[in-house]
Design a protein around this motif. Structure first.
Motif, PDB file in Angstrom:
ATOM      1  N   GLY A 117       0.816  -1.208   0.000  1.00  0.00           N
ATOM      2  CA  GLY A 117       0.000   0.000   0.000  1.00  0.00           C
ATOM      3  C   GLY A 117       0.849   1.258   0.000  1.00  0.00           C
ATOM      4  O   GLY A 117       1.995   1.246   0.467  1.00  0.00           O
ATOM      5  N   VAL A 118       0.295   2.334  -0.550  1.00  0.00           N
ATOM      6  CA  VAL A 118       0.987   3.623  -0.610  1.00  0.00           C
ATOM      7  C   VAL A 118       0.031   4.708  -0.129  1.00  0.00           C
ATOM      8  O   VAL A 118      -1.136   4.734  -0.545  1.00  0.00           O
ATOM      9  CB  VAL A 118       1.400   3.959  -2.067  1.00  0.00           C
ATOM     10  CG1 VAL A 118       2.069   5.332  -2.125  1.00  0.00           C
ATOM     11  CG2 VAL A 118       2.314   2.893  -2.634  1.00  0.00           C
ATOM     12  N   ILE A 120      -3.588   7.479  -3.114  1.00  0.00           N
ATOM     13  CA  ILE A 120      -3.658   6.334  -2.192  1.00  0.00           C
ATOM     14  C   ILE A 120      -3.924   5.081  -3.024  1.00  0.00           C
ATOM     15  O   ILE A 120      -4.783   5.082  -3.904  1.00  0.00           O
ATOM     16  CB  ILE A 120      -4.811   6.483  -1.174  1.00  0.00           C
ATOM     17  CG1 ILE A 120      -4.716   7.820  -0.419  1.00  0.00           C
ATOM     18  CG2 ILE A 120      -4.826   5.315  -0.186  1.00  0.00           C
ATOM     19  CD1 ILE A 120      -5.914   8.091   0.481  1.00  0.00           C
ATOM     20  N   ALA A 121      -3.176   4.013  -2.740  1.00  0.00           N
ATOM     21  CA  ALA A 121      -3.459   2.745  -3.426  1.00  0.00           C
ATOM     22  C   ALA A 121      -3.092   1.589  -2.513  1.00  0.00           C
ATOM     23  O   ALA A 121      -2.189   1.685  -1.675  1.00  0.00           O
ATOM     24  CB  ALA A 121      -2.680   2.652  -4.736  1.00  0.00           C
ATOM     25  N   ILE A 122      -3.838   0.497  -2.668  1.00  0.00           N
ATOM     26  CA  ILE A 122      -3.458  -0.750  -2.003  1.00  0.00           C
ATOM     27  C   ILE A 122      -3.519  -1.874  -3.041  1.00  0.00           C
ATOM     28  O   ILE A 122      -4.285  -1.799  -4.013  1.00  0.00           O
ATOM     29  CB  ILE A 122      -4.352  -1.107  -0.784  1.00  0.00           C
ATOM     30  CG1 ILE A 122      -5.823  -1.251  -1.186  1.00  0.00           C
ATOM     31  CG2 ILE A 122      -4.185  -0.091   0.325  1.00  0.00           C
ATOM     32  CD1 ILE A 122      -6.711  -1.801  -0.058  1.00  0.00           C
ATOM     33  N   GLY A 123      -2.684  -2.900  -2.846  1.00  0.00           N
ATOM     34  CA  GLY A 123      -2.651  -3.998  -3.803  1.00  0.00           C
ATOM     35  C   GLY A 123      -2.495  -5.335  -3.107  1.00  0.00           C
ATOM     36  O   GLY A 123      -2.176  -5.408  -1.903  1.00  0.00           O
ATOM     37  N   HIS A 124      -2.707  -6.388  -3.865  1.00  0.00           N
ATOM     38  CA  HIS A 124      -2.787  -7.720  -3.278  1.00  0.00           C
ATOM     39  C   HIS A 124      -2.359  -8.768  -4.298  1.00  0.00           C
ATOM     40  O   HIS A 124      -2.719  -8.666  -5.473  1.00  0.00           O
ATOM     41  CB  HIS A 124      -4.250  -7.962  -2.873  1.00  0.00           C
ATOM     42  CG  HIS A 124      -4.488  -9.187  -2.046  1.00  0.00           C
ATOM     43  ND1 HIS A 124      -4.878 -10.380  -2.605  1.00  0.00           N
ATOM     44  CD2 HIS A 124      -4.408  -9.410  -0.714  1.00  0.00           C
ATOM     45  CE1 HIS A 124      -5.029 -11.277  -1.638  1.00  0.00           C
ATOM     46  NE2 HIS A 124      -4.757 -10.714  -0.475  1.00  0.00           N
ATOM     47  N   GLU A 149       1.828   8.844  -7.889  1.00  0.00           N
ATOM     48  CA  GLU A 149       1.788   7.632  -8.702  1.00  0.00           C
ATOM     49  C   GLU A 149       1.595   6.390  -7.834  1.00  0.00           C
ATOM     50  O   GLU A 149       2.264   5.370  -7.991  1.00  0.00           O
ATOM     51  CB  GLU A 149       3.059   7.512  -9.520  1.00  0.00           C
ATOM     52  CG  GLU A 149       3.150   8.618 -10.546  1.00  0.00           C
ATOM     53  CD  GLU A 149       4.321   8.442 -11.488  1.00  0.00           C
ATOM     54  OE1 GLU A 149       4.761   7.301 -11.687  1.00  0.00           O
ATOM     55  OE2 GLU A 149       4.786   9.454 -11.992  1.00  0.00           O
ATOM     56  N   ALA A 150       0.649   6.492  -6.924  1.00  0.00           N
ATOM     57  CA  ALA A 150       0.461   5.429  -5.928  1.00  0.00           C
ATOM     58  C   ALA A 150       0.181   4.078  -6.583  1.00  0.00           C
ATOM     59  O   ALA A 150       0.750   3.052  -6.179  1.00  0.00           O
ATOM     60  CB  ALA A 150      -0.672   5.807  -4.978  1.00  0.00           C
TER      61      ALA A 150
END
Ligand code: 5GP
Ligand code: MG
Length: 466
Positions: free
Chosen positions: A6-7, A68-72, A12-13
């Motif tokens: 996550g950012v 804001i970004a989250i990844g998985h 450029e999240a």
């Protein structure tokens, strides 16, 4: 198992998150996804089955706007390989949206889901993680971190969570601390990741681990850390160091390369192989442990097995019959190293024993005079309920056979496993504070009342969100 990244606070999240996910690909190859939140608080999601490299078209990435970004990345589990089960979850709720990415495995998900369904909740996936989304949506606390804490009270098992509530990112690690989660800095932005190798790829510096039981929130008001979850003994997963994490990561504050080499050295002390002439690894997961074994034993380390890196998890089953077929697609021995030699083959673990048996037959076929199998962990005898996809006990070969039976079954001249004590002594900060339930059968918590429902995602439609 899964990887999360996550950012907070970078223009450029989403692009950084995609990079981070590349470094967490080993933690899950079933599906990958990113949720980004733009300046106006609007959330967008992109999720796809398969690898990070396949999942995000340029146009889709370009649409994932915002700071804001989250990844998985998600690990494949039986019966649940569907796009509905890909993460992050993005749900629209009364006050805005909730995005969530989860690594771990809840032990009371079946009960919690039933409770919610009886109250009328509708689920769109069969993941345990969706239970948390519903609980957050119902929480009444004022602050976002308060709502997450309220939702997690009563949730049992393993979780590292990245949650976005409107324009606040909230991260949480369960009080036992089974799974790793670190926080890093990249200029003015904050980055979260399952492993430090994912901080490296985006150029972030490691700040610290998120502590077991800690909840951290970041938004325009700043960063807040709260301790609102019930305290519990620390039970970090020893298998992260044995197998799961990348050797270039620091996990639970210690280098995985260092701990794997220590495992290999300890293995050479506990189970030497007198008369052996050469040591090799089963690449890639046991490379560092085999190096440790070679260092301690003074034997030459050779690259005797070549792994094909282009074989995906979903490769088409070869038409040849026989147990070696699958193994042959992935590994080929180097005859020049093995022929006529007494060899030590080091692997990090044996689960079902099928790969190992096939490999031994390949190594013998390449002319080995003697094959001495050495394993840099203890025998796996129990299922994991905290996020590793170990099969049912009946499929765990070391739970089904005596040492002599297993030696014969694998076709080796000798078989040596590390002791549990030896394994724990190789951990970065000593033997305390680790979960070794899969090796010892000693579970640090109550185990799920309906493990098969959790595992298969059948009847009640619940499957593990690994
Ligand atoms: P087996 O002989 O039990 O069929 O396979 C042993 C191999 O499986 C070892 O090389 C070990 O590194 C690998 N392994 C251990 N745990 C896991 C896991 O959770 N997933 C996968 N894909 N491989 C694993
Ligand atoms: Mg392996």
């Amino acid at each position: 198992m899964c990887g999360v990244f996550g950012v907070y606070g970078h223009k450029e999240a989403a692009a950084l998150t995609q990079l981070g996910l590349y470094s967490l690909q080993h933690r899950g190859q079933e599906s990958a996804g990113i949720v980004a939140i733009d300046e106006n608080g609007r959330g967008r999601v992109s999720r796809a089955m398969g690898l990070v490299s396949e999942g995000f078209a340029d146009a889709e990435m370009a649409a994932l706007l915002g700071p804001i970004a989250i990844g998985h990345t998600r690990y494949s589990t039986a019966g649940s390989s569907t796009i509905e089960n890909a993460q992050p979850i993005l749900a629209r709720v009364r006050r805005g949206h909730i995005a969530l990415a989860h690594n771990g495995n809840l032990t009371n998900a079946v009960e919690l889901r039933r409770e919610l369904e009886e109250e009328g909740a509708i689920f769109s996936s069969t993941m345990d993680s969706e239970v948390i989304v519903h609980r957050i949506a119902r929480a009444q606390s004022e602050s976002p971190e308060g709502r997450v804490a309220e939702a997690l009270a009563g949730v049992e098992g393993a979780y590292c969570l990245l949650v976005v509530l409107d324009e606040t990112i909230v991260v949480a690690r369960d009080p036992h601390g089974w799974r790793p989660l670190v926080m890093g800095r990249l200029a003015d932005s904050v980055v979260f990741a399952s492993e430090t190798c994912a901080l490296d790829i985006v150029g972030a510096t490691i700040e610290r681990e998120i502590q077991p039981g800690e909840i951290v929130a970041i938004d325009r008001q700043g960063m807040r850390s709260i301790r609102a979850l019930p305290s519990a003994p620390i039970n970090r997963c020893v298998f992260e160091h044995v197998y799961f994490a990348r050797p270039d990561s620091k996990v639970f504050g210690g280098s995985v390369d260092r701990s794997r080499r220590a495992l290999g050295r300890q293995l050479a002390r506990e189970c030497p192989a007198p008369g052996a002439q050469v040591v090799f690894a089963v690449p890639d997961s046991s490379n560092s442990a085999a190096l440790g074994f070679a260092e301690e034993s003074g034997l030459p380390y050779e690259l005797a097995l070549i792994r094909n890196h282009y074989v995906g998890r979903t490769f088409i089953q070869p038409t040849q019959s026989g147990r070696d077929a699958k193994v042959k697609v992935k590994y080929n021995p180097v005859r020049e190293i093995i022929e006529g030699k007494r060899v030590v083959m080091v692997d990090d673990s044996i689960v079902r024993g099928t790969t190992t048996r096939g490999l031994v037959s390949l190594v013998r076929g390449a002319g080995a005079r003697e094959v001495h199998m050495r394993v840099s962990s203890a025998p796996i005898i129990s299922s994991c309920y905290y996020g590793i996809d170990t099969p049912r006990r009946e499929e765990l070969i070391a739970a089904q056979m005596t040492h002599d039976e297993l030696t014969r079954h694998l076709g080796v001249d000798s078989l040596g496993y590390l002791s549990i004590g030896g394994m724990l002594s190789a951990m970065p900060d000593g033997p305390e504070g680790y979960c070794h339930a899969c090796f010892s059968g000693r579970y640090p918590t109550a185990i799920p009342s309906e493990p098969e429902l959790l595992r298969a995602g059948s009847a009640a439609g619940v499957s593990v969100g690994l």
